[in-house]
Design a protein around this motif. Structure first.
Motif, PDB file in Angstrom:
ATOM      1  N   LYS A   1      -5.950  -5.449   0.930  1.00  0.00           N
ATOM      2  CA  LYS A   1      -4.525  -5.411   0.502  1.00  0.00           C
ATOM      3  C   LYS A   1      -4.434  -5.132  -0.911  1.00  0.00           C
ATOM      4  O   LYS A   1      -3.775  -4.148  -1.372  1.00  0.00           O
ATOM      5  N   ALA A   2      -5.202  -5.738  -1.785  1.00  0.00           N
ATOM      6  CA  ALA A   2      -5.096  -5.758  -3.119  1.00  0.00           C
ATOM      7  C   ALA A   2      -5.620  -4.247  -3.753  1.00  0.00           C
ATOM      8  O   ALA A   2      -5.142  -3.636  -4.544  1.00  0.00           O
TER       9      ALA A   2
ATOM     10  N   LYS B   1      -5.551  -1.210  -1.747  1.00  0.00           N
ATOM     11  CA  LYS B   1      -4.511  -0.299  -1.366  1.00  0.00           C
ATOM     12  C   LYS B   1      -3.436  -0.538  -2.418  1.00  0.00           C
ATOM     13  O   LYS B   1      -2.962   0.621  -2.919  1.00  0.00           O
ATOM     14  N   THR B   2      -3.079  -1.830  -2.855  1.00  0.00           N
ATOM     15  CA  THR B   2      -1.973  -1.706  -3.659  1.00  0.00           C
ATOM     16  C   THR B   2      -2.407  -1.084  -5.173  1.00  0.00           C
ATOM     17  O   THR B   2      -1.407  -0.337  -5.838  1.00  0.00           O
TER      18      THR B   2
ATOM     19  N   LYS C   1      -2.475   2.809  -4.451  1.00  0.00           N
ATOM     20  CA  LYS C   1      -0.714   3.290  -4.473  1.00  0.00           C
ATOM     21  C   LYS C   1      -0.267   3.156  -6.010  1.00  0.00           C
ATOM     22  O   LYS C   1       0.394   4.161  -6.395  1.00  0.00           O
ATOM     23  N   LYS C   2      -0.417   2.078  -6.593  1.00  0.00           N
ATOM     24  CA  LYS C   2       0.034   2.143  -8.122  1.00  0.00           C
ATOM     25  C   LYS C   2      -0.419   3.290  -9.171  1.00  0.00           C
ATOM     26  O   LYS C   2       0.244   3.704  -9.693  1.00  0.00           O
TER      27      LYS C   2
END
Length: 424
Positions: free
Chosen positions: A408-409, A411-412, A415-416
């Protein structure tokens, strides 16, 4: 230590627990395996237990009831020969009813093994037992005298054991004990056969017996054999030592009939904590584990010292305190901040798990112990997963939660990065 732990246990203590050598008699291989739930172990495991008893400085062991049948006789003989061959300090003894038929096999074992094997010959002495058996005191005196005479004649050192001593009348005990001493018994074993005694009862009985022996002028030991029906067996055994018993009995994990005998391992653990035994007890857990497996007696998770949860916590406050102690580089402190028993003394260590009552400290410590890197945010994500459960997480569950947090980290972060490029 005195600056960090105020010891109420030691207030007003002006002398050691006892001035006598600490002597323990292990009953695991006789009274212990009489439990209806226990398995009589194979000989190889019995010998392993004998060696572990030796390593724990246990003074003596009841190696069986040879009068019970051919297998019992063969095993007892083999154990006695093993003790003799390996020059163990452990002193073997055997149980026997006050019958020549029971004592003769003990004498046979002694002769075959070439080593002294003491005989503990027993008979019920309480009024309730006499009533049920339709015995009178004259029968007890005659039967006891004949058995002790037989044992002495055949070169056995005899200890006289009165079953249910703690519910027996002093007038009866007076006659039985004097009779036993007159016929050559070298020890008197006081039995709390149904776990009736309290520490006050232990004190009164031992002091009364000591005064009786002193009056005879004989050199006779006092031994204590306890059961745990009231949950007092361990404390009674320690009080027995304090009140003057020369030897106390116990079984690994307290196995035995009904709720069991005195737990030998718990007695040793407490004697160590009381400063009464200086020797190494790191084999104590192995002794319990070996006996439990051999006798088919699972160790409860919360069992003192040897249980799976004995030094295990998933509570945030507890874990945080242990972690802070370790960060100070103070192993002594870490092993005692939330433990009344130092795990390291017995070859164990503190264990921190992750569960619904945990904090971030649990997660960071758990991951660090396994060489797993994680950010604080990832650790919090693992903790959030733990909060959704009603129990402690398994290792695969923690690793899975960490992997999900990292994914999840990742992917985040991607995205950022894309958002940043779009703004540019």
């Amino acid at each position: 230590m005195s600056e960090l732990i105020y010891d109420w246990n030691a207030l007003d203590v002006v002398a050691p627990l006892t001035q006598k050598p600490i002597r323990l008699n292990d009953e695991t291989l006789r009274d212990g395996i009489q439990s209806p739930s226990a398995i009589d172990p194979p000989l190889a495991i019995k010998l392993e237990l004998i060696d572990l008893m030796e390593s724990l400085h246990i003074a003596a062991a009841d190696i069986g009831l040879p009068g019970a049948g051919p297998r019992a006789l063969a095993d007892v003989t083999a154990i006695a020969k093993h003790i003799h061959k390996h020059k163990l300090k452990l002193e073997p003894n055997c149980a026997a009813r006050t019958l020549a038929a029971d004592l003769a096999p003990v004498a046979e074992v002694q002769q075959r093994a070439g080593i002294k094997v003491a005989a503990y010959t027993f008979i019920g002495s309480s009024p309730i037992r006499q009533y049920a058996e339709e015995w009178d005191v004259e029968h007890l005196l005659k039967t006891s005298a004949e058995a002790i005479d037989f044992g002495v004649k055949h070169g056995l050192e005899v200890t006289y054991v009165t079953e249910d001593t703690t519910r027996s009348h002093p007038a009866t005990l007076d006659r039985l004990f004097r009779n036993a001493i007159d016929h050559g018994a070298r020890g008197l074993c006081l039995c709390d056969t149904v776990g009736w005694a309290t520490p006050d009862g232990v004190r009164r009985l031992i002091h009364w017996t000591r005064d009786l022996i002193r009056g005879t002028g004989a050199d006779v030991r006092i031994e204590w054999h306890g059961h745990n029906d009231r949950g007092l067996a361990v404390t009674n055994a320690i009080h027995a030592i304090e009140f003057g018993a020369d030897q106390v009995h116990g079984c690994a994990m307290g196995i035995g009939e009904r709720v069991g005998n005195t737990a030998m391992d718990q007695v040793l653990m407490n004697l160590k904590l009381l400063g009464a035994v200086p020797w190494d007890l790191r084999n104590l857990v192995k002794y319990v584990e070996t006996a439990a497996k051999a006798c088919g007696f699972p160790i409860p998770r919360n069992y003192p010292l040897s249980g799976e949860d004995a030094f295990r916590t998933a509570t945030g406050v507890h874990a945080a305190a242990i972690v802070k102690a370790e960060r100070k580089g103070d192993a002594w402190l870490a092993d005692r901040i939330y433990s009344g028993v130092p795990a390291g003394w017995f070859g164990k260590k503190q264990v921190i798990e992750i569960g619904p009552m945990s904090g971030v400290s649990n997660v960071m410590y758990w991951l660090g112990q396994r060489g797993l890197e994680a950010s604080v945010d990832e650790a919090r994500a693992v903790l959030a997963t733990a909060k959704t459960h009603s129990r402690t997480l398994t290792e695969p569950e923690v690793r899975g939660a960490l992997a999900a947090a990292k994914q999840k980290a990742g992917k985040t972060a991607v995205k950022k990065k894309h958002e940043k490029r779009a703004r540019a």
